[in-house]
Design an enzyme around this catalytic site. Structure first.
Site, PDB file in Angstrom:
ATOM      1  N   ASP A   1       5.123 -81.833 -32.859  1.00  0.00           N
ATOM      2  CA  ASP A   1       5.236 -81.254 -34.200  1.00  0.00           C
ATOM      3  C   ASP A   1       6.558 -81.606 -34.881  1.00  0.00           C
ATOM      4  O   ASP A   1       6.587 -81.979 -36.042  1.00  0.00           O
ATOM      5  CB  ASP A   1       5.028 -79.724 -34.167  1.00  0.00           C
ATOM      6  CG  ASP A   1       5.931 -79.006 -33.168  1.00  0.00           C
ATOM      7  OD1 ASP A   1       6.717 -79.674 -32.454  1.00  0.00           O
ATOM      8  OD2 ASP A   1       5.843 -77.763 -33.086  1.00  0.00           O
TER       9      ASP A   1
ATOM     10  N   ASP B   1      13.902 -81.888 -33.161  1.00  0.00           N
ATOM     11  CA  ASP B   1      15.082 -81.170 -33.638  1.00  0.00           C
ATOM     12  C   ASP B   1      16.288 -81.724 -32.870  1.00  0.00           C
ATOM     13  O   ASP B   1      16.857 -82.733 -33.268  1.00  0.00           O
ATOM     14  CB  ASP B   1      14.821 -79.680 -33.379  1.00  0.00           C
ATOM     15  CG  ASP B   1      15.893 -78.761 -33.918  1.00  0.00           C
ATOM     16  OD1 ASP B   1      16.696 -79.191 -34.742  1.00  0.00           O
ATOM     17  OD2 ASP B   1      15.931 -77.579 -33.502  1.00  0.00           O
TER      18      ASP B   1
ATOM     19  N   LYS C   1      14.016 -83.722 -37.968  1.00  0.00           N
ATOM     20  CA  LYS C   1      15.217 -83.069 -38.523  1.00  0.00           C
ATOM     21  C   LYS C   1      16.427 -83.831 -38.008  1.00  0.00           C
ATOM     22  O   LYS C   1      17.050 -83.447 -37.029  1.00  0.00           O
ATOM     23  CB  LYS C   1      15.301 -81.616 -38.013  1.00  0.00           C
ATOM     24  CG  LYS C   1      14.549 -80.611 -38.836  1.00  0.00           C
ATOM     25  CD  LYS C   1      15.123 -79.202 -38.691  1.00  0.00           C
ATOM     26  CE  LYS C   1      14.490 -78.444 -37.561  1.00  0.00           C
ATOM     27  NZ  LYS C   1      14.739 -76.982 -37.620  1.00  0.00           N
TER      28      LYS C   1
END
Ligand code: IMP
Ligand code: MG
Length: 177
Positions: free
Chosen positions: A101, A104, A132
């Protein structure tokens, strides 16, 4: 579009997602033309993205899943990764596409890639809905990327906050209140 919840702002619309999903699926289908792929979804966040990608592939695909613990219900990474559910078949000689998904810190995907490569697959590619980059701690290859997002906590289209919001059809950001 207006979000269903007042504490969420839409950052990627349903339309933007479906357009990008179609593009990524076309790219994967082209890269693996004449071959077979095995989609490995990382539970639970990748489920919706993977289901949409899978239905747009034009190459034969099998689907399996792994579950890892990395976050608990907090919004910060602990760095510790543990496999809670593993793939149920041998991956030797297969073309794996790990579907995640969000990347990070990168710690989860890095651990998974090392683990999967050690089992003798033909290839391991990564397909990630959200990236991100600002919060990256370790370098990880992202072969197929949906969208880059700023350092906000994303929910929806599979992503949760404390197990909620996974079923939103768009990606939203939790507003700080
Ligand atoms: P990483 O190991 O720090 O790259 O974190 C990866 C995992 O943390 C993802 O698979 C998500 O489950 C979770 N995560 C990281 N950022 C977010 C976010 O903004 N929203 C929801 N889950 C997130
Ligand atoms: Mg996840």
């Amino acid at each position: 579009m207006e979000a269903r919840f007042g504490n969420i702002e839409v950052i990627i619309s349903e339309e933007q997602i479906s357009k990008r999903v179609a593009e990524i699926a076309a790219e994967i289908s082209k890269d693996f033309a004449g071959e077979e792929v095995m989609l490995v979804g990382i539970l639970k966040g990748a489920v919706i993205f993977m289901a949409d990608i899978a239905r747009r592939l034009t190459v034969p695909a099998t689907m399996d899943f792994m579950a890892v613990s990395s976050y608990g219900s907090a919004t910060k990474s602990s760095g510790a990764v543990q496999i809670i559910k593993d793939i149920e078949v041998s991956i030797e000689g297969k073309n794996l596409i790990v579907v995640e998904d969000i990347v990070d810190s990168g710690l989860t995907l890095k651990y998974l890639l090392e683990n999967l490569w050690s089992r003798g697959p033909a290839n391991v590619k990564t397909c990630v809905l959200l990236d991100k980059p600002e919060t990256r701690v370790v370098e990880v290859p992202i072969d197929y990327k949906g969208f880059e997002i700023p350092n906000k906590f994303a929910v929806g289209y599979g992503l949760d906050y404390d197990q909620k919001y996974r079923n939103l059809p768009y990606v939203g950001a939790l507003k700080r209140v």
